[in-house]
Design a protein around this motif. Structure first.
Motif, mmCIF file in Angstrom:
data_model
loop_
_atom_site.group_PDB
_atom_site.id
_atom_site.type_symbol
_atom_site.label_atom_id
_atom_site.label_comp_id
_atom_site.label_asym_id
_atom_site.label_seq_id
_atom_site.Cartn_x
_atom_site.Cartn_y
_atom_site.Cartn_z
ATOM 1 N N ARG A 89 0.845 -1.201 0.000
ATOM 2 C CA ARG A 89 0.000 0.000 0.000
ATOM 3 C C ARG A 89 0.880 1.251 0.000
ATOM 4 O O ARG A 89 1.778 1.371 0.826
ATOM 5 C CB ARG A 89 -0.887 -0.013 1.240
ATOM 6 N N PRO A 90 0.626 2.207 -0.926
ATOM 7 C CA PRO A 90 1.491 3.380 -1.020
ATOM 8 C C PRO A 90 1.130 4.527 -0.078
ATOM 9 O O PRO A 90 1.959 5.372 0.208
ATOM 10 C CB PRO A 90 1.323 3.820 -2.462
ATOM 11 N N HIS A 91 -0.102 4.574 0.407
ATOM 12 C CA HIS A 91 -0.535 5.689 1.261
ATOM 13 C C HIS A 91 -0.585 5.255 2.719
ATOM 14 O O HIS A 91 -0.756 4.079 3.029
ATOM 15 C CB HIS A 91 -1.917 6.184 0.825
ATOM 16 N N GLY A 92 -0.464 6.212 3.615
ATOM 17 C CA GLY A 92 -0.523 5.916 5.041
ATOM 18 C C GLY A 92 0.667 5.111 5.493
ATOM 19 O O GLY A 92 0.551 4.226 6.340
ATOM 20 N N TYR A 93 1.840 5.409 4.965
ATOM 21 C CA TYR A 93 3.064 4.648 5.220
ATOM 22 C C TYR A 93 3.829 5.282 6.384
ATOM 23 O O TYR A 93 4.045 6.486 6.403
ATOM 24 C CB TYR A 93 3.920 4.649 3.954
ATOM 25 N N LEU A 153 0.027 -1.585 10.589
ATOM 26 C CA LEU A 153 0.653 -1.156 11.837
ATOM 27 C C LEU A 153 -0.337 -1.316 12.988
ATOM 28 O O LEU A 153 0.011 -1.823 14.052
ATOM 29 C CB LEU A 153 1.107 0.299 11.727
ATOM 30 N N ARG A 154 -1.571 -0.934 12.763
ATOM 31 C CA ARG A 154 -2.599 -1.061 13.798
ATOM 32 C C ARG A 154 -2.854 -2.527 14.158
ATOM 33 O O ARG A 154 -2.940 -2.883 15.331
ATOM 34 C CB ARG A 154 -3.889 -0.397 13.310
ATOM 35 N N GLU A 155 -2.952 -3.375 13.135
ATOM 36 C CA GLU A 155 -3.176 -4.805 13.383
ATOM 37 C C GLU A 155 -2.065 -5.409 14.225
ATOM 38 O O GLU A 155 -2.315 -6.123 15.190
ATOM 39 C CB GLU A 155 -3.268 -5.561 12.057
ATOM 40 N N HIS A 156 -0.822 -5.120 13.839
ATOM 41 C CA HIS A 156 0.318 -5.697 14.554
ATOM 42 C C HIS A 156 0.480 -5.103 15.951
ATOM 43 O O HIS A 156 0.927 -5.788 16.869
ATOM 44 C CB HIS A 156 1.596 -5.535 13.739
ATOM 45 N N ASP A 181 2.816 -7.448 18.346
ATOM 46 C CA ASP A 181 3.963 -7.915 17.564
ATOM 47 C C ASP A 181 5.085 -6.886 17.471
ATOM 48 O O ASP A 181 6.211 -7.242 17.152
ATOM 49 C CB ASP A 181 3.525 -8.282 16.140
ATOM 50 N N ILE A 182 4.774 -5.625 17.755
ATOM 51 C CA ILE A 182 5.778 -4.570 17.633
ATOM 52 C C ILE A 182 6.217 -4.173 19.044
ATOM 53 O O ILE A 182 5.441 -3.591 19.800
ATOM 54 C CB ILE A 182 5.216 -3.356 16.875
ATOM 55 N N PRO A 183 7.458 -4.504 19.427
ATOM 56 C CA PRO A 183 7.910 -4.215 20.787
ATOM 57 C C PRO A 183 7.997 -2.709 21.040
ATOM 58 O O PRO A 183 8.459 -1.945 20.205
ATOM 59 C CB PRO A 183 9.293 -4.863 20.867
ATOM 60 N N GLY A 184 7.508 -2.303 22.216
ATOM 61 C CA GLY A 184 7.578 -0.909 22.604
ATOM 62 C C GLY A 184 6.427 -0.059 22.113
ATOM 63 O O GLY A 184 6.289 1.091 22.513
ATOM 64 N N LEU A 185 5.581 -0.588 21.249
ATOM 65 C CA LEU A 185 4.456 0.177 20.721
ATOM 66 C C LEU A 185 3.193 -0.203 21.483
ATOM 67 O O LEU A 185 2.805 -1.368 21.546
ATOM 68 C CB LEU A 185 4.259 -0.109 19.226
ATOM 69 N N VAL A 186 2.569 0.802 22.093
ATOM 70 C CA VAL A 186 1.360 0.576 22.880
ATOM 71 C C VAL A 186 0.258 1.468 22.315
ATOM 72 O O VAL A 186 0.485 2.646 22.059
ATOM 73 C CB VAL A 186 1.607 0.924 24.360
ATOM 74 N N MET A 187 -0.899 0.901 22.123
ATOM 75 C CA MET A 187 -2.032 1.676 21.629
ATOM 76 C C MET A 187 -2.495 2.633 22.729
ATOM 77 O O MET A 187 -2.535 2.272 23.902
ATOM 78 C CB MET A 187 -3.188 0.766 21.223
ATOM 79 N N LEU A 212 5.523 -0.004 7.513
ATOM 80 C CA LEU A 212 4.187 -0.556 7.329
ATOM 81 C C LEU A 212 3.180 0.560 7.067
ATOM 82 O O LEU A 212 3.402 1.709 7.445
ATOM 83 C CB LEU A 212 3.744 -1.308 8.593
ATOM 84 N N SER A 213 2.054 0.178 6.460
ATOM 85 C CA SER A 213 0.971 1.142 6.297
ATOM 86 C C SER A 213 0.211 1.226 7.613
ATOM 87 O O SER A 213 0.352 0.370 8.491
ATOM 88 C CB SER A 213 0.043 0.718 5.170
ATOM 89 N N ARG A 214 -0.632 2.230 7.731
ATOM 90 C CA ARG A 214 -1.353 2.466 8.989
ATOM 91 C C ARG A 214 -2.240 1.284 9.366
ATOM 92 O O ARG A 214 -2.372 0.959 10.544
ATOM 93 C CB ARG A 214 -2.181 3.740 8.881
#
Length: 101
Positions: free
Chosen positions: A69-73, A84-87, A92-98, A79-81
């Motif tokens: 996907r070219p947009h929202g990168y 990124l949200r799914e992972h 799956d992404i260390p250090g990333l908290v919603m 990754l696209s948005r």
């Protein structure tokens, strides 16, 4: 998912950019060097313009590693948005908290 041909086109562009990077840099240096005669600078410009258009790094487009996907990168993650949200939700992404409040 992006079309396979679009993803392949970007891969082809990346190869061309890498192949012609040194030649482009050398010709650009000659074109901008005012100590050289005008004829030599003009000849360098002619050679520079004869290079393939896709060898310019400006023509490359950032795409999601998973979907293409070219947009929202997001550069930081590659990754696209959406992905990124799914992972991030899976953890799956260390250090990333919603965010939640």
């Amino acid at each position: 998912m992006a079309k396979r041909c679009m993803i392949n086109r970007e891969i082809k562009r990346a190869k061309l950019v890498e192949k012609y990077a040194a030649k482009r840099a050398e010709l650009k240096k000659q074109m901008l060097d005012m100590s050289l005669p005008a004829e030599q600078r003009e000849a360098a410009a002619t050679k520079f313009h004869a290079l393939p258009r896709n060898s310019s790094p400006v023509r490359m487009r950032n795409r999601c590693e998973l979907t293409g996907r070219p947009h929202g990168y997001y550069r930081k993650f590659g990754l696209s948005r959406n992905k990124l949200r799914e992972h991030a939700m899976k953890g799956d992404i260390p250090g990333l908290v919603m965010a939640s409040w």
